[in-house]
Design an enzyme around this catalytic site. Sequence first.
Site, mmCIF file in Angstrom:
data_model
loop_
_atom_site.group_PDB
_atom_site.id
_atom_site.type_symbol
_atom_site.label_atom_id
_atom_site.label_comp_id
_atom_site.label_asym_id
_atom_site.label_seq_id
_atom_site.Cartn_x
_atom_site.Cartn_y
_atom_site.Cartn_z
ATOM 1 N N SER A 56 -52.059 -48.542 -46.894
ATOM 2 C CA SER A 56 -51.758 -49.850 -46.782
ATOM 3 C C SER A 56 -50.617 -50.532 -47.472
ATOM 4 O O SER A 56 -50.072 -49.819 -48.355
ATOM 5 C CB SER A 56 -52.958 -50.900 -47.166
ATOM 6 N N ASP A 93 -50.866 -48.596 -42.401
ATOM 7 C CA ASP A 93 -51.996 -49.471 -42.060
ATOM 8 C C ASP A 93 -51.545 -50.971 -42.223
ATOM 9 O O ASP A 93 -51.167 -51.314 -43.365
ATOM 10 C CB ASP A 93 -52.946 -49.039 -42.843
ATOM 11 N N ILE A 276 -61.625 -46.058 -41.306
ATOM 12 C CA ILE A 276 -62.693 -46.098 -42.304
ATOM 13 C C ILE A 276 -62.080 -46.066 -43.827
ATOM 14 O O ILE A 276 -61.383 -45.189 -44.045
ATOM 15 C CB ILE A 276 -63.521 -44.967 -42.178
ATOM 16 N N ASP A 277 -62.137 -47.247 -44.337
ATOM 17 C CA ASP A 277 -61.646 -47.330 -45.819
ATOM 18 C C ASP A 277 -62.925 -47.726 -46.745
ATOM 19 O O ASP A 277 -63.388 -46.958 -47.733
ATOM 20 C CB ASP A 277 -60.807 -48.261 -45.815
HETATM 21 P P1 13P Z 1 -63.402 -51.016 -43.159
HETATM 22 O O1 13P Z 1 -63.030 -51.877 -44.147
HETATM 23 O O2 13P Z 1 -64.394 -51.166 -42.227
HETATM 24 O O3 13P Z 1 -63.445 -49.505 -43.778
HETATM 25 O O4 13P Z 1 -62.113 -50.725 -42.327
HETATM 26 C C1 13P Z 1 -60.708 -50.120 -42.490
HETATM 27 C C2 13P Z 1 -59.580 -50.435 -41.786
HETATM 28 O O5 13P Z 1 -59.834 -50.877 -40.778
HETATM 29 C C3 13P Z 1 -58.276 -50.072 -42.273
HETATM 30 O O6 13P Z 1 -57.508 -50.690 -41.596
HETATM 31 O O1 G3H Z 2 -57.586 -52.962 -43.586
HETATM 32 C C1 G3H Z 2 -57.551 -52.781 -44.913
HETATM 33 C C2 G3H Z 2 -57.780 -51.756 -45.319
HETATM 34 O O2 G3H Z 2 -59.009 -51.444 -45.749
HETATM 35 C C3 G3H Z 2 -56.791 -51.482 -46.787
HETATM 36 O O3 G3H Z 2 -57.051 -52.305 -47.694
HETATM 37 O O4 G3H Z 2 -55.241 -53.485 -48.103
HETATM 38 O O5 G3H Z 2 -57.045 -53.422 -49.702
HETATM 39 O O6 G3H Z 2 -55.463 -51.559 -49.293
HETATM 40 P P1 G3H Z 2 -56.298 -52.745 -48.769
HETATM 41 ZN ZN ZN Z 3 -57.534 -52.305 -40.443
#
Ligand code: 13P
Ligand code: G3H
Ligand code: ZN
Length: 330
Positions: A56, A93, A276-277
């Site tokens: 991201s 992302d 999935i994050d």
């Molecule tokens: P979650 O927060 O559900 O893991 O989603 C992650 C995501 O969509 C990253 O782009």
């Molecule tokens: O969609 C968001 C992802 O979970 C990335 O999160 O922007 O905090 O790195 P972040």
């Molecule tokens: Zn996302």
Amino acid sequence: MVNYKELGLVNSREIFKKAFEGKYAIPAFNFNNMEQMQAIISACVEESSPVILQVSSGARKYANQTLLRYMAQGAVEYAKELGKNIPIVLHLDHGSDFELCKSCIDMGFSSVMIDGSHHPYDKNVEITAKVVEYAHKYDVTVEGELGVLAGIEDDVVAEEHTYTQPKEVQDFVSKTGVDSLAISIGTSHGANKFKPEQCTRDENGILVPPPLRFDILEEVEKMIPGFPIVLHGASSVPQEYVKTINANGGNLKDAIGIPETQLRRAASSAVCKINIDSDGRLAMTAAIRETFNQHPEWFDPRQYLGPAREELKKLYKHKVVNVLGSAGKA
Ligand code: 13P
Ligand code: G3H
Ligand code: ZN
């Protein structure tokens, strides 16, 4: 300027085609540091799964954009060293604008998302088409988004879902030339996807969130047959991690995710990529909090980051084997 092909990375075109035909989804796991990258790669090598390493703009700020890119290059070599040359995509992302996408493409990313979903439709088409035009010169694949997920994406907070309108998708895909499309069918980012009052309780008293809008997904599939769909916000928020975190000094309230059965169903449809994050964040935090509680005398970061990495790896293996169905598909 470096092209991803020189780094041993692949774009998402071929792996999405196979995922669509084979009725499974490719995991897109976010990473910000070495332990997350090691857990992702070792889990996917051991389960022989293709994988999307997702970065991201927040990750680029946190870890440094150059370091992250070299880590992805290292990930390719690490996979080979572990014994399997799995397909690895390096993906941006939630790219917010053309300049960020261009910068990633120029640095060796093999795939980018341009997230114009917060803009009016015509503006979304315009910026997405501009990114596609540049990306395709280098055979980099592009993900666009239609519809807005509730929750927090970087600095943007949306209170409510704006579900994707199936009537827009064909026009969007043909005007922009995107390679995949993220849609909004009831998932959201973070660990608090639903409020308890939105849920019902099953016979064991467990909260059951409202189902995803599979009707919208099916309409979308009819409009753009064979086209790869992406699901963001697809963490399940395993309750054992929430309990471990709270039992070891944490304070997570109303943490509710998407049931894995729903994701399994989505993975066997046109959904070819599942993001999935948050689940990884929960796994690491649970393991670290538990280690701190059990061993207050430890102070070597390897003593708590090691178990956190192991827990992450276990989680990722579970996802590719039991939820996404991508194990054995590398
Ligand atoms: P979650 O927060 O559900 O893991 O989603 C992650 C995501 O969509 C990253 O782009
Ligand atoms: O969609 C968001 C992802 O979970 C990335 O999160 O922007 O905090 O790195 P972040
Ligand atoms: Zn996302």
